[in-house]
Each structure stands twice: as structure tokens, then as C-alpha cells.
Scaffold this active site. Structure first.
Site, mmCIF file in Angstrom:
data_model
loop_
_atom_site.group_PDB
_atom_site.id
_atom_site.type_symbol
_atom_site.label_atom_id
_atom_site.label_comp_id
_atom_site.label_asym_id
_atom_site.label_seq_id
_atom_site.Cartn_x
_atom_site.Cartn_y
_atom_site.Cartn_z
ATOM 1 C CG HIS A 1 -2.009 -0.919 1.328
ATOM 2 N ND1 HIS A 1 -2.792 -1.232 0.245
ATOM 3 C CD2 HIS A 1 -2.515 -1.635 2.370
ATOM 4 C CE1 HIS A 1 -3.729 -2.099 0.622
ATOM 5 N NE2 HIS A 1 -3.573 -2.367 1.897
ATOM 6 C CB SER B 1 -21.270 -15.330 -3.937
ATOM 7 O OG SER B 1 -20.986 -15.809 -5.208
HETATM 8 S S1 PPS Z 1 -7.623 -3.899 2.023
HETATM 9 O O1 PPS Z 1 -7.987 -3.897 3.477
HETATM 10 O O2 PPS Z 1 -6.997 -2.631 1.628
HETATM 11 O O3 PPS Z 1 -6.815 -5.057 1.655
HETATM 12 O O4 PPS Z 1 -9.047 -3.975 1.293
HETATM 13 P P1 PPS Z 1 -9.250 -4.304 -0.258
HETATM 14 O O5 PPS Z 1 -9.147 -5.752 -0.451
HETATM 15 O O6 PPS Z 1 -8.391 -3.415 -1.088
HETATM 16 O O7 PPS Z 1 -10.737 -3.807 -0.503
HETATM 17 C C1 PPS Z 1 -11.858 -4.442 0.078
HETATM 18 C C2 PPS Z 1 -13.034 -4.096 -0.804
HETATM 19 O O8 PPS Z 1 -13.031 -4.929 -1.980
HETATM 20 C C3 PPS Z 1 -14.258 -5.631 -2.065
HETATM 21 N N1 PPS Z 1 -14.077 -6.938 -2.725
HETATM 22 C C4 PPS Z 1 -14.738 -7.289 -3.840
HETATM 23 N N2 PPS Z 1 -15.622 -6.608 -4.616
HETATM 24 C C5 PPS Z 1 -16.133 -7.287 -5.684
HETATM 25 N N3 PPS Z 1 -15.832 -8.559 -5.988
HETATM 26 C C6 PPS Z 1 -14.969 -9.273 -5.238
HETATM 27 N N4 PPS Z 1 -14.690 -10.534 -5.559
HETATM 28 C C7 PPS Z 1 -14.364 -8.630 -4.115
HETATM 29 N N5 PPS Z 1 -13.481 -9.025 -3.168
HETATM 30 C C8 PPS Z 1 -13.318 -7.969 -2.322
HETATM 31 C C9 PPS Z 1 -14.670 -5.765 -0.595
HETATM 32 O O9 PPS Z 1 -16.022 -6.134 -0.474
HETATM 33 C C10 PPS Z 1 -14.365 -4.360 -0.101
HETATM 34 O O10 PPS Z 1 -15.256 -3.383 -0.647
HETATM 35 P P2 PPS Z 1 -16.585 -2.894 0.074
HETATM 36 O O11 PPS Z 1 -17.068 -1.740 -0.768
HETATM 37 O O12 PPS Z 1 -16.238 -2.481 1.456
HETATM 38 O O13 PPS Z 1 -17.536 -4.060 0.031
#
Ligand code: PPS
Length: 297
Positions: free
Chosen positions: A109, A231
Site C-alpha cells: 500500500h 460470493s
Molecule cells: S484492504 O484492506 O486494503 O486489503 O481492502 P481491499 O481488499 O483493497 O478492498 C476491500 C473491498 O473490496 C471488495 N471486494 C470485492 N468486490 C467485488 N468482488 C470481489 N470478488 C471482491 N473481493 C473484495 C470488498 O467487499 C471491499 O469493498 P466494500 O465496498 O467495502 O464491500
């Protein structure tokens, strides 16, 4: 599992590095400094993101690309072991346990000014993933409430304020994106967005496969796409953070895999907050010459 003996710092401690606040629970001056002098190999693959931009999602995609679509025995290995963060305290140990027969898959990051100088000496592949900053902000706000190593936001309004000023944990989203995109000509880098992976998953996967020198084909693509859905990942202990102790991430306060959609910001921002955000976005990004693919309304 996380390595308990390494946690020397209290859960709410803070580490300031290059003027940016990092959670001291998982970072030290030493771990942050070590990242800035890391010796990259030309075969390394480094995923870089501002937090909440889809890091875990891309970690799953990259793991799958390098496993030819079959996670097999690493299915339950947590993402922070499969693709350790360069700047975190566990890195030295985790990096030496990576499969020696495979390119090292790494995550960070950190801002461009921290890693740019060492990366320029290598041909390591860098995947930079960005997300609409309004959705990043909302996701980060909920993440602050979920984990105990970040302070509880006093209010959504204050959180917006801090995000726009760039004074929050991990620094400024604006500087992060501009800094890394500014290195595009100097590094072996692919810029990807959360939104394109969401809207055109197969085309984005093919683009990644080509960049990584791992062309995939329909069968592997199908298999990877199936295991990267929200999911599927929500149920998978390797990527849903269910292996983190509840003292660190408390499931009664929410889920890491929260919503996984585009545009959730619309349910959080007031019209005034949206207007202020757009004005700051325009001021900070408007003249950067960058073509970023999301609409701000
Ligand atoms: S971190 O803590 O910085 O590592 O978080 P990061 O993984 O960058 O971001 C988490 C958000 O990504 C969403 N996410 C996804 N969205 C769509 N599809 C898939 N497969 C997926 N996997 C992770 C996760 O839900 C977090 O977003 P939000 O908006 O909070 O739901």
C-alpha cells in the site's frame, strides 16, 4: 494464521513514516524502511493499491493465474501469506516461505515515492489497482469501524474531510494514484481498475494474463472467474479474513467482504458532501492529464 510473536506494538499504536500514518500494530519504522530498500527480482509481481481498492480481489486473481486456475493446497492459505505486504512486520518471514519455484507475488500500500526508487532498478511487474475514490472512502470508513488497529471514525462527515485533506491513515488517495501513475513510463506496470474487473471480468483477466506472460484460454479463465466472484470469496477462508483473531477484526461489527459493488457511495454521501468531493477531485486530479475511468456522479 497471523504470527502472534511478531506483535510487539499495541493494537492502537501508530507509526508515522514519510509523514504518513500507518497502523503500528502491523508496521514498524524498521519494516517500513526495509520495504523501501527491498531487492526486487525481475520475476517478481507486485500488486500496489491504496487500501480498499480491491487488493484482496486482485490477490485472488493473481494467485489463481499463477496456479493455472486451481488453488489446490493453497485454497485455505490466507492472502497475506500468499502475497505478503512488503511493508508489514511479517514480511521477512513470509517472503522466505514463498514457493521458490514460482515468481514471488507481493503486495504493497506504500506510495510511489517510497518504492519507486528501488523498483526502477528492476523489471519486476507492477499491477496498480485503483477504484473510484468515493467507493474507496466508504469502504475505508466501514473498515475503520471493523478493525481494532484503526481508530473509530468520529463521524462520516469528519471521515470525508480527512480523506479529502489526505491526512488519514495510509495518506492521500490523490497523491497515491497520481504518484504511481506518474511512474508508468519508468516501470513495467499495468494499471487496472476495480470497475473494469467488475464490469468486464474476462477481458480484464485476459489483459492481466498477457501482461504477466501467462496467457490463459477459456477453460482456465472460467475456473478463475468462478473463484473470484464476491460470493465465492465471501465463503473462502483464504480471502475473507475469517482467520484473523476477533480481537483484531470483530465479525459482530461487520464483514471484510462487505458489499463488493460499484457506487455504494451514493447511499452514504449527502448532496453537499458530493459537491465538495467533486470540487476537490477536480482541483487535485483535473489537470493531471490522467484519464480515469469512473464517473463522479
Ligand atoms: S484492504 O484492506 O486494503 O486489503 O481492502 P481491499 O481488499 O483493497 O478492498 C476491500 C473491498 O473490496 C471488495 N471486494 C470485492 N468486490 C467485488 N468482488 C470481489 N470478488 C471482491 N473481493 C473484495 C470488498 O467487499 C471491499 O469493498 P466494500 O465496498 O467495502 O464491500
Amino acid at each position: 494464521m497471523m504470527q502472534p510473536p511478531l506483535f510487539d506494538n499495541g493494537i492502537d499504536s501508530v507509526e508515522v513514516f514519510k509523514g504518513i500514518r500507518f497502523p503500528g500494530f502491523i508496521h514498524t519504522q524498521e519494516s517500513l524502511r526495509a520495504a523501501c530498500s527491498f531487492q526486487f527480482q525481475d520475476t517478481d509481481v507486485l500488486l500496489v493499491t491504496f487500501p480498499k481498492s480491491g487488493t484482496t480481489w486482485m490477490q485472488q486473481v493473481l494467485s489463481l493465474v499463477f496456479c493455472e486456475g486451481h488453488l489446490g493446497s493453497i485454497h485455505h492459505v490466507p492472502n497475506w501469506e500468499r502475497m505478503p505486504w512488503l511493508e508489514q512486520i511479517f514480511f521477512g518471514k513470509l517472503c522466505s516461505s514463498l514457493n521458490p519455484g514460482q515468481p514471488r507475488l507481493l503486495t504493497s500500500h506504500l506510495p510511489a515515492e517510497a518504492l519507486g526508487p528501488v523498483l526502477q532498478h528492476s523489471k519486476a511487474r507492477v499491477v496498480y489497482m485503483a477504484r473510484n475514490p468515493k467507493d474507496v472512502l466508504v469502504s475505508f470508513y466501514h473498515f475503520h469501524k471493523l478493525v481494532n488497529f484503526l481508530p473509530d471514525p468520529s463521524s462520516f462527515e469528519d471521515f470525508v474531510d480527512e480523506f479529502l485533506k489526505g491526512t488519514g491513515f495510509f495518506g492521500s488517495w490523490f497523491e497515491h494514484v497520481k504518484g504511481w501513475l506518474g511512474l508508468q513510463q519508468d516501470l513495467n506496470m499495468l494499471f487496472v481498475t476495480y470497475e473494469e474487473l467488475y464490469q468486464e471480468p474476462r477481458a480484464t483477466l485476459q489483459k492481466l494474463g498477457d501482461f504477466l506472460g501467462r496467457p490463459l484460454g477459456p477453460e482456465k479463465e472460467d475456473s478463475i472467474l468462478e473463484q473470484c466472484t464476491f460470493s465465492f470469496m465471501s465463503q473462502s477462508s483464504g480471502v475473507n479474513y475469517s482467520q484473523v483473531p476477533t480481537t483484531v477484526m470483530d465479525p459482530s461489527r461487520g464483514l471484510f467482504m462487505r458489499k463488493g459493488v460499484m457506487g455504494d457511495w451514493k447511499k452514504h454521501f449527502s448532496p453537499e458532501q458530493n459537491e465538495t468531493f467533486n470540487a476537490v477531485y477536480q482541483a487535485k486530479m483535473g489537470n493531471s492529464g490522467l484519464q480515469l475511468p469512473w464517473t463522479m456522479d
